[in-house]
Design a protein around this motif. Structure first.
Motif, PDB file in Angstrom:
ATOM      1  N   ASP A 134       0.770  -1.245  -0.016  1.00 37.11           N
ATOM      2  CA  ASP A 134      -0.058  -0.081  -0.077  1.00 37.11           C
ATOM      3  C   ASP A 134       0.732   1.233   0.206  1.00 37.11           C
ATOM      4  O   ASP A 134       1.982   1.373   0.635  1.00 37.11           O
ATOM      5  N   ASN A 160     -11.273 -14.547  -3.259  1.00 35.84           N
ATOM      6  CA  ASN A 160     -11.178 -13.248  -3.009  1.00 35.84           C
ATOM      7  C   ASN A 160      -9.704 -12.709  -2.831  1.00 35.84           C
ATOM      8  O   ASN A 160      -9.495 -11.644  -3.689  1.00 35.84           O
ATOM      9  N   VAL A 161      -8.974 -13.546  -2.579  1.00 29.31           N
ATOM     10  CA  VAL A 161      -7.574 -13.357  -2.567  1.00 29.31           C
ATOM     11  C   VAL A 161      -6.983 -13.509  -3.798  1.00 29.31           C
ATOM     12  O   VAL A 161      -6.057 -12.559  -4.226  1.00 29.31           O
ATOM     13  N   ARG A 192      -8.369 -12.979  -6.719  1.00 28.98           N
ATOM     14  CA  ARG A 192      -8.988 -11.799  -7.348  1.00 28.98           C
ATOM     15  C   ARG A 192      -8.331 -10.440  -7.054  1.00 28.98           C
ATOM     16  O   ARG A 192      -7.789  -9.979  -7.873  1.00 28.98           O
ATOM     17  N   LYS A 193      -8.010 -10.208  -5.736  1.00 30.23           N
ATOM     18  CA  LYS A 193      -7.238  -9.120  -5.241  1.00 30.23           C
ATOM     19  C   LYS A 193      -5.900  -9.013  -5.726  1.00 30.23           C
ATOM     20  O   LYS A 193      -5.121  -8.118  -6.166  1.00 30.23           O
ATOM     21  N   PHE A 194      -5.270 -10.404  -5.850  1.00 34.51           N
ATOM     22  CA  PHE A 194      -3.772 -10.300  -6.213  1.00 34.51           C
ATOM     23  C   PHE A 194      -3.904 -10.181  -7.985  1.00 34.51           C
ATOM     24  O   PHE A 194      -2.764  -9.325  -8.158  1.00 34.51           O
ATOM     25  N   LEU A 247      -4.429  -0.405  -0.992  1.00 34.82           N
ATOM     26  CA  LEU A 247      -4.244  -1.838  -1.524  1.00 34.82           C
ATOM     27  C   LEU A 247      -4.438  -2.898   0.027  1.00 34.82           C
ATOM     28  O   LEU A 247      -4.996  -3.974  -0.147  1.00 34.82           O
ATOM     29  N   CYS A 270      -5.713  -8.140  -9.465  1.00 27.50           N
ATOM     30  CA  CYS A 270      -6.026  -6.968  -9.841  1.00 27.50           C
ATOM     31  C   CYS A 270      -4.853  -5.963  -9.433  1.00 27.50           C
ATOM     32  O   CYS A 270      -4.326  -5.280 -10.164  1.00 27.50           O
ATOM     33  N   ALA A 271      -4.213  -6.349  -8.481  1.00 27.86           N
ATOM     34  CA  ALA A 271      -2.736  -5.458  -7.908  1.00 27.86           C
ATOM     35  C   ALA A 271      -1.880  -5.954  -8.934  1.00 27.86           C
ATOM     36  O   ALA A 271      -1.065  -4.846  -9.227  1.00 27.86           O
ATOM     37  N   ILE A 293       0.635  -7.625   0.018  1.00 29.75           N
ATOM     38  CA  ILE A 293       0.626  -8.947  -0.676  1.00 29.75           C
ATOM     39  C   ILE A 293       2.030  -9.445  -0.868  1.00 29.75           C
ATOM     40  O   ILE A 293       2.944  -8.993  -1.730  1.00 29.75           O
TER      41      ILE A 293
END
Length: 143
Positions: free
Chosen positions: A45, A111-112, A114-116, A90, A118-119, A94
């Motif tokens: 972040d 969810n994890v 998807r977040k990964f 963020l 996107c990041a 990660i």
């Protein structure tokens, strides 16, 4: 009461030298931060940065343009590109590490995942943007 005497203005060259010195300090602080916090390839972040990301990008751009040694310029570009690993909002870091072979086939949390994803996409997009910014700085520095 207003000051009525002459104001002392620095010549443009002095302002540039001061800006370059401040940019060098910002770049040095960022490099120490990355080293001391073992960032590696993690996605982090922006709030964790010691200096706001836009200011760091500006500092890297100025330092890259001013540097005469090609090997040091290349290292500055490489270090500046690591700013692409920092993203607004963020949240928790990660960690990007190889997955042991035994756990590669376990179902992951969607969810994890998807977040990964996107990041990672944000990182790639930002890296492309920063590459263009630093390439322009390299061109300016060759005047």
């Amino acid at each position: 009461m207003l000051y009525e005497g002459p104001f002392h203005r620095r010549p443009p060259a002095d302002r540039y030298a001061i800006a370059l010195e401040e940019a060098n300090d910002a770049v040095s602080e960022y490099v120490r931060f990355v080293r001391d916090n073992d960032v590696g390839n993690d996605l982090v972040d922006e709030i964790e940065l010691p200096i706001p990301k836009p200011l760091l990008i500006e500092a890297f751009t100025l330092v890259i343009a001013a540097e005469n040694r090609p090997d040091i310029r290349a290292l500055l570009v490489k270090a500046g590109l690591t700013l692409s690993q920092y993203h607004v909002g963020l949240g928790e870091r990660i960690k990007v590490r190889p997955i042991p072979a035994a756990s590669r086939y376990r179902p992951s949390n969607p969810n994890v995942a998807r977040k990964f994803a996107c990041a990672l996409l944000l990182t790639a997009t930002d890296r492309t943007r920063l590459t263009e910014i630093y390439q322009n700085a390299l061109k300016r520095g060759r005047h």
